[in-house]
Scaffold this active site. Structure first.
Site, PDB file in Angstrom:
ATOM      1  N   THR A 226       0.843  -1.200   0.000  1.00 59.49           N
ATOM      2  CA  THR A 226       0.000   0.000   0.000  1.00 59.49           C
ATOM      3  C   THR A 226       0.875   1.245   0.000  1.00 59.49           C
ATOM      4  O   THR A 226       1.890   1.294   0.706  1.00 59.49           O
ATOM      5  CB  THR A 226      -0.967   0.028   1.200  1.00 59.49           C
ATOM      6  OG1 THR A 226      -1.636   1.295   1.208  1.00 59.49           O
ATOM      7  CG2 THR A 226      -0.278  -0.175   2.533  1.00 59.49           C
TER       8      THR A 226
ATOM      9  N   GLU B  63      -5.044  -2.744   4.566  1.00 65.77           N
ATOM     10  CA  GLU B  63      -4.693  -3.352   5.862  1.00 65.77           C
ATOM     11  C   GLU B  63      -5.887  -4.022   6.547  1.00 65.77           C
ATOM     12  O   GLU B  63      -5.702  -4.747   7.525  1.00 65.77           O
ATOM     13  CB  GLU B  63      -4.147  -2.286   6.829  1.00 65.77           C
ATOM     14  CG  GLU B  63      -2.780  -1.728   6.475  1.00 65.77           C
ATOM     15  CD  GLU B  63      -2.849  -0.491   5.596  1.00 65.77           C
ATOM     16  OE1 GLU B  63      -3.832  -0.353   4.834  1.00 65.77           O
ATOM     17  OE2 GLU B  63      -1.924   0.337   5.662  1.00 65.77           O
TER      18      GLU B  63
ATOM     19  N   LYS C 134      -5.923  10.563  -2.726  1.00 68.52           N
ATOM     20  CA  LYS C 134      -6.504   9.412  -3.401  1.00 68.52           C
ATOM     21  C   LYS C 134      -7.205   9.840  -4.688  1.00 68.52           C
ATOM     22  O   LYS C 134      -8.173  10.581  -4.651  1.00 68.52           O
ATOM     23  CB  LYS C 134      -7.475   8.671  -2.495  1.00 68.52           C
ATOM     24  CG  LYS C 134      -7.610   7.241  -2.947  1.00 68.52           C
ATOM     25  CD  LYS C 134      -8.124   6.347  -1.860  1.00 68.52           C
ATOM     26  CE  LYS C 134      -7.601   4.946  -2.048  1.00 68.52           C
ATOM     27  NZ  LYS C 134      -8.439   3.962  -1.403  1.00 68.52           N
TER      28      LYS C 134
ATOM     29  N   TRP D 269      -3.496   5.694  -4.723  1.00 66.88           N
ATOM     30  CA  TRP D 269      -2.789   6.701  -3.952  1.00 66.88           C
ATOM     31  C   TRP D 269      -1.759   7.491  -4.752  1.00 66.88           C
ATOM     32  O   TRP D 269      -1.039   6.942  -5.561  1.00 66.88           O
ATOM     33  CB  TRP D 269      -2.050   6.059  -2.774  1.00 66.88           C
ATOM     34  CG  TRP D 269      -2.952   5.488  -1.740  1.00 66.88           C
ATOM     35  CD1 TRP D 269      -3.102   4.153  -1.444  1.00 66.88           C
ATOM     36  CD2 TRP D 269      -3.827   6.192  -0.856  1.00 66.88           C
ATOM     37  NE1 TRP D 269      -4.018   4.012  -0.427  1.00 66.88           N
ATOM     38  CE2 TRP D 269      -4.483   5.238  -0.047  1.00 66.88           C
ATOM     39  CE3 TRP D 269      -4.129   7.546  -0.672  1.00 66.88           C
ATOM     40  CZ2 TRP D 269      -5.416   5.587   0.922  1.00 66.88           C
ATOM     41  CZ3 TRP D 269      -5.058   7.897   0.294  1.00 66.88           C
ATOM     42  CH2 TRP D 269      -5.691   6.932   1.074  1.00 66.88           C
TER      43      TRP D 269
HETATM   44  P1  AMP Z   1      -6.438   1.503   0.358  1.00 66.33           P
HETATM   45  O1  AMP Z   1      -5.597   0.898   1.399  1.00 66.33           O
HETATM   46  O2  AMP Z   1      -5.663   1.920  -0.856  1.00 66.33           O
HETATM   47  O3  AMP Z   1      -7.600   0.659   0.012  1.00 66.33           O
HETATM   48  O4  AMP Z   1      -7.014   2.862   0.923  1.00 66.33           O
HETATM   49  C1  AMP Z   1      -7.712   2.937   2.142  1.00 66.33           C
HETATM   50  C2  AMP Z   1      -8.130   4.341   2.395  1.00 66.33           C
HETATM   51  O5  AMP Z   1      -9.010   4.806   1.363  1.00 66.33           O
HETATM   52  C3  AMP Z   1      -8.885   4.570   3.670  1.00 66.33           C
HETATM   53  O6  AMP Z   1      -8.050   4.632   4.801  1.00 66.33           O
HETATM   54  C4  AMP Z   1      -9.589   5.881   3.375  1.00 66.33           C
HETATM   55  O7  AMP Z   1      -8.717   6.989   3.531  1.00 66.33           O
HETATM   56  C5  AMP Z   1      -9.934   5.728   1.898  1.00 66.33           C
HETATM   57  N1  AMP Z   1     -11.291   5.191   1.735  1.00 66.33           N
HETATM   58  C6  AMP Z   1     -11.643   3.924   1.455  1.00 66.33           C
HETATM   59  N2  AMP Z   1     -12.981   3.809   1.369  1.00 66.33           N
HETATM   60  C7  AMP Z   1     -13.502   5.027   1.603  1.00 66.33           C
HETATM   61  C8  AMP Z   1     -14.831   5.553   1.680  1.00 66.33           C
HETATM   62  N3  AMP Z   1     -15.903   4.810   1.463  1.00 66.33           N
HETATM   63  N4  AMP Z   1     -14.955   6.860   1.994  1.00 66.33           N
HETATM   64  C9  AMP Z   1     -13.882   7.655   2.213  1.00 66.33           C
HETATM   65  N5  AMP Z   1     -12.620   7.209   2.149  1.00 66.33           N
HETATM   66  C10 AMP Z   1     -12.417   5.917   1.855  1.00 66.33           C
END
Ligand code: AMP
Length: 542
Positions: free
Chosen positions: A185, A330, A439, A444
């Site tokens: 990640t 995670e 994001k 990312w």
């Molecule tokens: P990832 O590990 O790349 O899947 O990213 C996780 C992160 O994406 C989370 O900690 C949030 O900051 C963001 N995220 C995921 N789902 C949502 C959602 N439904 N609304 C707002 N932010 C989200």
């Protein structure tokens, strides 16, 4: 006193084995790199995955070895997953959108022994392979007659490799806590970090995802799995689909509105899952074409906050229920899902919508709390926001190789880097983010890497990057530059400078110049102040 039940390890091979026994005829549809559609079944997938396991073992891959994949969602990719996991090798999925430098870092850090690559990404890997020290063989995921003339080391066609295998292979027979999958990640500061899933965590998440109050799927469904397999196990669907017996449809490289619609329609898909950007493209296409969605029942939207307009349009124009979900690499990844509970069922539409737009409630295997800067628990009053902490059996307890040190607090909570409130009904709502990353379209962008790259410009004294809202990509980067005394430079010179040094899609949408970048009390750039200062800045790309 111990219970008297059989010791049955929760290993992921059992998922495809169950599919072979219980519903071997259910179909798996893939869009290939050339746009054509191929069909297989869980039964065939099981047979082929076992042949592939045997071929990999013959070539020296063993329990605990990491093997990389860079591939779209398709049946060969899934066969590779189960082939590796079946005998305890670790399937390491890589995001093809990474900058080559990150890719090199990640493959070397993971120590991948072999690498599976879709035709699309052969040129990319040819460019970086000399720096991928541990990889001794590349497997090109294609038919023999599609095999490119490639410089990839010991390149072998997927089908040729598979033909080396036989059915003399043992699946499972190891501890359920054995490592199963690895996914890096970039949603943290510093270098990307490896999240190492276990067979147990994946199995628990797959069961959880199927539950009625989670993704609510069963063997009568057909799932269009848009969310990539290289991003957090495709939200567990790669396991949940064969476990429940739902048919699986995979879009390969084509995720534009027209291609997604074509699969939803031709395969009569009843559910799907993807980030908001994909759904926006579909809704635009539907509006232009006048097409409807007669088969689709529910779509799961997550990865970024679901915009209100998407939920309302799906509801009102197409009769499709949007389920908002939150999670992280995670967290395997489902952390919360927002569904209307019976106590809220009589509320008017708009009030229900405000609950559905929250990120939702955690399933059984996730515990959640919010805390202040001193780790004191904050009230679940729907107003107070704090750092969102989670814990559970499918949540990381460390990163691969021990990177980042101890990531849990003394009570076992993991800090998500999100800032949230929890209301008295238990619905969590993300209100901000404490981690310094952006994001865009579900993936990312590291503000730190972007700042460091921009700082190399000879005229730059200091650079800061913040994310600003964007209707299509959710967030896009704004680069803020303080020039050195007496130096002159414009936005285009920064763009030229950054070209080639960062992934193309990381290029800031706007570059602005300020007399002074604000700092906080510890001397660090104050992103908080910059976000306030630029809150009304409308990106020129909108
Ligand atoms: P990832 O590990 O790349 O899947 O990213 C996780 C992160 O994406 C989370 O900690 C949030 O900051 C963001 N995220 C995921 N789902 C949502 C959602 N439904 N609304 C707002 N932010 C989200």
């Amino acid at each position: 006193m111990q219970g008297m039940m059989q010791d049955w390890q929760l290993t992921c091979d059992r998922i495809l084995t169950r599919a072979k026994i219980s519903h071997p005829q259910r179909v798996v549809v893939s869009r290939q790199v050339d746009g054509s559609i191929t069909r297989t079944t869980y039964g065939e997938m099981y047979d082929r995955a076992r042949l592939l396991s045997s071929a990999l073992i013959k070539r020296g891959i063993k329990l605990g070895d990491r093997v990389g994949t860079m591939a779209w969602n398709n049946a060969r990719h899934m066969e590779t997953w189960y082939a590796l996991m079946g005998f305890g090798a670790v399937c390491h999925t890589l995001n093809p959108r990474l900058h080559p430098d990150q890719l090199k870092y990640i493959v070397n850090h993971a120590g991948d022994a072999m690498f599976f690559v879709d035709l699309t990404f052969v040129p990319l890997l040819e460019k970086v392979q000399k720096d991928l020290k541990s990889v001794h063989t590349y497997v090109v995921m294609c038919e023999p007659d599609q095999m490119p003339n490639t410089s990839l080391k010991n390149a072998v066609c997927f089908e040729t490799l598979l033909a080396e295998g036989d059915d003399n292979v043992v699946w499972g027979d190891f501890d359920e806590n054995t490592a199963c999958g690895l996914c890096y990640t970039s949603g943290t500061t510093g270098n990307p970090k490896g999240v190492l899933y276990s067979h147990r965590s994946n199995t628990l998440m797959a069961m959880t995802a199927a539950m009625p109050d989670t993704m609510n799927v069963n063997g009568s469904d057909t799932c269009l799995m848009v969310v990539p397999m290289f991003h957090a196990n495709a939200w567990a669907l790669t396991f949940t689909a064969p476990m429940t017996g739902m048919n699986l449809v995979m879009p390969g490289p084509m995720m534009d509105g027209a291609s997604i619609y074509e699969l939803l329609e031709s395969e009569k898909c009843t559910m799907s899952a993807a980030v908001p950007t994909v759904w926006l493209m579909l809704l635009n296409y539907l509006e232009e074409s006048g097409n409807k969605l007669p088969h689709l029942r529910e779509v799961v939207i997550g990865g970024s906050a679901c915009p209100r307009a998407i939920m309302e349009t799906f509801d009102k124009e197409y009769g499709v229920k949007v389920i908002h979900a939150w999670g992280m690499t995670e967290t395997s990844p489902l952390g919360t899902v927002s569904r209307i509970e019976p106590e809220l069922a009589d509320l008017p539409y708009d009030e229900q919508l405000s609950y559905r737009l929250k990120q939702g409630k955690p399933p059984y295997i996730v515990e959640m709390s919010i805390v202040d800067e001193d780790n004191n628990e904050l009230p679940s009053d729907g107003k107070t926001s704090g750092r969102l902490m989670v814990r559970g059996p499918a949540i990381s307890n460390a990163y691969f190789g021990g990177d980042g040190g101890n990531i849990l607090d003394k009570d076992g909570w993991f800090d998500t880097g999100d800032v949230a409130s929890i209301d008295p009904m238990g619905y969590m709502q993300i209100t901000d983010r404490s981690k310094d990353v952006i994001k865009s379209g579900g993936e990312w962008i590291s503000s730190i890497d972007l700042e460091n790259a921009a700082l190399g410009h000879p005229a730059a004294a200091e650079c800061a990057v913040i994310g600003l809202p964007h209707p299509k990509w959710d967030e896009r980067p704004l680069l803020i530059v303080q020039l050195k005394e007496g130096m002159k430079a414009d936005a285009s010179s920064f763009r030229d400078f950054l070209t080639g040094k960062i992934a193309k899609w990381w290029m800031p949408d706007d570059i602005v110049f300020v007399d002074e970048i604000p700092h906080g009390p510890t001397g660090k750039i104050s992103k908080l102040d910059l976000r306030k200062q630029f809150k009304d800045h409308v990106l020129s790309t909108i």
